[in-house]
Design a protein around this motif. Structure first.
Motif, PDB file in Angstrom:
ATOM      1  N   VAL B  27      17.430  36.747 133.317  1.00  0.00           N
ATOM      2  CA  VAL B  27      18.507  37.540 132.721  1.00  0.00           C
ATOM      3  C   VAL B  27      18.130  39.020 132.716  1.00  0.00           C
ATOM      4  O   VAL B  27      17.007  39.376 132.356  1.00  0.00           O
ATOM      5  CB  VAL B  27      18.752  37.056 131.268  1.00  0.00           C
ATOM      6  CG1 VAL B  27      19.686  37.989 130.532  1.00  0.00           C
ATOM      7  CG2 VAL B  27      19.305  35.639 131.280  1.00  0.00           C
ATOM      8  N   ARG B  28      19.077  39.876 133.096  1.00  0.00           N
ATOM      9  CA  ARG B  28      18.831  41.324 133.060  1.00  0.00           C
ATOM     10  C   ARG B  28      18.697  41.793 131.615  1.00  0.00           C
ATOM     11  O   ARG B  28      19.563  41.509 130.790  1.00  0.00           O
ATOM     12  CB  ARG B  28      20.010  42.067 133.701  1.00  0.00           C
ATOM     13  CG  ARG B  28      19.934  42.035 135.204  1.00  0.00           C
ATOM     14  CD  ARG B  28      21.073  42.765 135.879  1.00  0.00           C
ATOM     15  NE  ARG B  28      21.121  42.298 137.269  1.00  0.00           N
ATOM     16  CZ  ARG B  28      22.179  42.393 138.064  1.00  0.00           C
ATOM     17  NH1 ARG B  28      23.291  42.934 137.613  1.00  0.00           N
ATOM     18  NH2 ARG B  28      22.117  41.939 139.292  1.00  0.00           N
ATOM     19  N   ALA B  29      17.619  42.497 131.324  1.00  0.00           N
ATOM     20  CA  ALA B  29      17.388  42.957 129.953  1.00  0.00           C
ATOM     21  C   ALA B  29      18.445  43.996 129.562  1.00  0.00           C
ATOM     22  O   ALA B  29      19.196  43.791 128.618  1.00  0.00           O
ATOM     23  CB  ALA B  29      15.991  43.507 129.806  1.00  0.00           C
ATOM     24  N   ASN B  30      18.548  45.098 130.290  1.00  0.00           N
ATOM     25  CA  ASN B  30      19.643  46.051 130.129  1.00  0.00           C
ATOM     26  C   ASN B  30      20.014  46.306 128.664  1.00  0.00           C
ATOM     27  O   ASN B  30      21.098  45.952 128.204  1.00  0.00           O
ATOM     28  CB  ASN B  30      20.853  45.500 130.897  1.00  0.00           C
ATOM     29  CG  ASN B  30      21.964  46.539 131.039  1.00  0.00           C
ATOM     30  OD1 ASN B  30      21.739  47.718 130.737  1.00  0.00           O
ATOM     31  ND2 ASN B  30      23.118  46.117 131.484  1.00  0.00           N
ATOM     32  N   LEU B  32      19.626  45.083 125.342  1.00  0.00           N
ATOM     33  CA  LEU B  32      19.159  43.925 124.558  1.00  0.00           C
ATOM     34  C   LEU B  32      18.275  43.026 125.425  1.00  0.00           C
ATOM     35  O   LEU B  32      18.474  42.932 126.629  1.00  0.00           O
ATOM     36  CB  LEU B  32      20.343  43.115 124.040  1.00  0.00           C
ATOM     37  CG  LEU B  32      21.250  43.805 123.032  1.00  0.00           C
ATOM     38  CD1 LEU B  32      22.413  42.890 122.665  1.00  0.00           C
ATOM     39  CD2 LEU B  32      20.487  44.188 121.770  1.00  0.00           C
ATOM     40  N   THR B  33      17.369  42.324 124.786  1.00  0.00           N
ATOM     41  CA  THR B  33      16.474  41.428 125.528  1.00  0.00           C
ATOM     42  C   THR B  33      17.204  40.154 125.964  1.00  0.00           C
ATOM     43  O   THR B  33      18.235  39.787 125.396  1.00  0.00           O
ATOM     44  CB  THR B  33      15.297  40.990 124.641  1.00  0.00           C
ATOM     45  OG1 THR B  33      15.833  40.228 123.548  1.00  0.00           O
ATOM     46  CG2 THR B  33      14.515  42.180 124.116  1.00  0.00           C
ATOM     47  N   ARG B  36      17.648  37.580 123.174  1.00  0.00           N
ATOM     48  CA  ARG B  36      18.716  37.995 122.258  1.00  0.00           C
ATOM     49  C   ARG B  36      20.079  37.630 122.838  1.00  0.00           C
ATOM     50  O   ARG B  36      20.981  37.141 122.156  1.00  0.00           O
ATOM     51  CB  ARG B  36      18.632  39.506 122.030  1.00  0.00           C
ATOM     52  CG  ARG B  36      19.745  40.059 121.197  1.00  0.00           C
ATOM     53  CD  ARG B  36      19.507  39.902 119.719  1.00  0.00           C
ATOM     54  NE  ARG B  36      18.719  40.977 119.165  1.00  0.00           N
ATOM     55  CZ  ARG B  36      18.064  40.883 118.009  1.00  0.00           C
ATOM     56  NH1 ARG B  36      18.107  39.755 117.341  1.00  0.00           N
ATOM     57  NH2 ARG B  36      17.371  41.899 117.558  1.00  0.00           N
ATOM     58  N   ARG B  37      20.231  37.867 124.137  1.00  0.00           N
ATOM     59  CA  ARG B  37      21.506  37.577 124.804  1.00  0.00           C
ATOM     60  C   ARG B  37      21.771  36.062 124.838  1.00  0.00           C
ATOM     61  O   ARG B  37      22.888  35.613 124.593  1.00  0.00           O
ATOM     62  CB  ARG B  37      21.503  38.156 126.220  1.00  0.00           C
ATOM     63  CG  ARG B  37      21.502  39.680 126.220  1.00  0.00           C
ATOM     64  CD  ARG B  37      21.337  40.278 127.603  1.00  0.00           C
ATOM     65  NE  ARG B  37      21.416  41.734 127.543  1.00  0.00           N
ATOM     66  CZ  ARG B  37      22.553  42.410 127.470  1.00  0.00           C
ATOM     67  NH1 ARG B  37      23.702  41.774 127.512  1.00  0.00           N
ATOM     68  NH2 ARG B  37      22.548  43.723 127.383  1.00  0.00           N
TER      69      ARG B  37
END
Lengths: 287, 260
Positions: B27-30, B32-33, B36-37
């Protein structure tokens, strides 16, 4: 894919409203001046009783759209046959002017998460979901619309932007597009892109319906995320984006969705009026 | 689509177990981690499936309290995941799940209350049906009367419990007036109940039946002939009056089709 006409009814011009059980009596006693109603298909998968009693009466006076949430078109597995048959039965029974589902998945190996989960946007998944949609359209004998969903993550493996993926799905499967303007806005904030880039990349012809709803902001110490909760009024920024959408896509049937903490019907009417007003604005200059 | 299936399997596992670290790598952190997403999806799933259970089992929730209900729902969702894209299908085994569930196991009547609420839910959504046409009954020769079988209304269920679950259900309705002293108290030793849950038109009704009448319907529901059903009922209650009971369930639409 042959595009079969849905039925002989003219496409409604004024804004539609999501029909919820809380409002059955209000709708039947007041016959409010909304253009049409949309229901979640699965809420009418039962064989009889009150849901059908009310929907049958309401359908006599209003055009209807069926919006599914459980077909799991993006799953690796094929859509559940019994689910699809129930949907087909519902279409036969109510003759909706639109039938829609989501660009997402919700099940794996028969286990359901009952949520609209995002796909990695790759050539392989694009080919897969387009095939699934085409086969569903064959079974149903009609075109369906596919809606862009709100998402809370992106995959490292995605190779194309969501708007290109959505456009390609429509091209390959022959489906129409249900453009959820709120979801575009939510994703633009969650993933950091310009919502107008999305809007302006979607071709005009396939877009046959627009959704509007309210979102919720969840704040954490390391940032925030917008959740597509359908539990409040449409945000100002989303109305502005809707104005741009109408400028681009013109008189597309628009729906106000509200699914949790459902307010009195008048609140939905008020939101519908706002959408009507925006659609009737003279073409003002929007960049 | 083995790649997609693997990803979806890993996604579902992460959402169910909360072990998001491995999947978060994809998953792209962008901002939020990844964890978390993924947590958003985990939360969404438990909330929406818990809401689905809450809608079907409001009395169970009242009996155990919101917090315990949410705790039990969470365990149920994890151990017996949803198997349908239609949320109305979720919860059919909740009663059996509750029976041995720690904390709920002391409320011996709880699983039967859950069965009652599930029966209500099923009957609410079941198919409509025309009443039985009396001519179809009249057309059957008298010599065959003992062999007649009946189909019960699709929107009907038979339910029995050693506990007074109907009373429990009634006093836990929001509109129940508890100001009438004594009405709100339930004697768990008051005895059980044999119930017909039926929707003739729009509203679901609960009808307590005498045990012999219940037994008679139960035999008919399992495709035994009226001769067999009546013999069993008379064994239980020598005063069992077939004519009255038959008429009640034909005119009351419990029995909607007669066949040989």
């Amino acid at each position: 894919m042959a595009r079969l006409p849905s039925n002989a009814e003219p496409t409604p011009v004024s804004t539609g409203v999501g029909l919820r059980a809380e409002h059955y009596d209000d709708v039947l006693s007041r016959r409010p001046g909304v253009g049409w109603f949309e229901v979640h298909s699965e809420n009418y998968f039962g064989a009889g009783g009150k849901p059908h009693h009310y929907l049958t009466q309401i359908r006599r006076d209003y055009p209807l759209s069926l919006h599914g949430v459980g077909l799991s078109l993006g799953a690796a597995e094929a859509p559940n046959k019994s689910h699809l048959n129930k949907l087909k039965g519902l279409i036969d029974r109510y003759q909706p002017f639109l039938v829609s589902e989501h660009l997402s998945w919700s099940s794996v190996n028969g286990r359901y998460l009952n949520d609209l989960l995002p796909l990695p946007y790759t050539e392989a998944t694009l080919e897969h979901i387009s095939g699934q949609i085409a086969r569903v359209q064959d079974v149903l004998g009609r075109q369906i619309l596919i809606e862009n969903v709100s998402s809370y993550l992106e995959y490292e493996t995605s190779t194309v932007p969501e708007w290109e993926y959505l456009t390609a799905v429509a091209e390959r499967s022959g489906c129409g597009i249900l453009l959820d303007v709120n979801n575009i806005y939510v994703n633009s904030r969650n993933h950091g892109f310009d919502p107008l880039t999305f809007l302006n990349a979607v071709p005009i012809a396939p877009v046959q319906e627009i959704h509007l709803a309210g979102f919720t902001v969840n704040r954490f110490d390391d940032g925030e995320i917008l959740i597509d909760t359908h539990n409040q009024r449409v945000a100002d920024d989303v109305w502005e984006l809707y104005r741009r959408a109408i400028h681009r896509f013109r008189a597309v049937p628009t729906l106000i969705e509200w699914d949790t903490d459902v307010p009195p019907f008048d609140v939905l009417l008020d939101e519908a009026r706002k959408a009507d007003t925006i659609r009737s604005e003279k073409r003002v200059r929007v960049a | 689509m083995s790649g997609l299936r693997k990803l979806q399997q890993a996604f579902a596992d992460a959402v169910f177990t909360g072990e998001t670290t491995a999947l978060a790598q994809t998953v792209r952190a962008n901002g939020l981690t990844g964890p978390r997403r993924l947590q958003v999806y985990r939360n969404n799933m438990f909330v929406s499936l818990t809401e689905a259970l809450r809608a079907v089992f409001p009395v169970v929730e009242k009996l155990v309290g919101n917090e315990f209900f949410a705790h039990a729902a969470r365990q149920y969702i994890q151990t017996q995941p949803s198997t349908s894209g239609d949320l109305h299908d979720f919860g059919g085994s909740f009663a059996e799940f509750l029976a041995p569930f720690p904390g709920a196991d002391q409320l011996a009547y709880l699983p039967d209350v859950a069965r009652l609420e599930w029966a209500y839910h099923e009957v609410f959504h079941a198919a409509d049906h025309e009443p039985l046409a009396l001519e179809s009954l009249a057309a059957i020769p008298a010599a065959n009367h003992e062999q007649i079988k009946f189909a019960l209304h699709p929107a009907s269920r038979l339910l029995q419990s050693p506990y007074p679950i109907l009373r429990i259900w009634e006093v836990n309705q929001n509109e129940f007036d508890a100001s009438d002293e004594g009405k709100a108290t339930i004697d768990l030793d008051a005895g059980g109940v044999t119930l017909l849950v039926l929707r003739r038109e729009l509203d679901v009704e609960f009808r307590p039946l005498p045990p012999a009448e219940f037994e008679w319907l139960r035999h008919l529901a399992t495709a035994n002939s009226i001769g067999v059903a009546t013999a069993r009922a008379v064994e239980m209650d020598p005063d069992f009056d077939l004519d009255t009971v038959l008429m009640r369930h034909v005119t009351g639409s419990t029995l909607v089709r007669a066949y040989l």
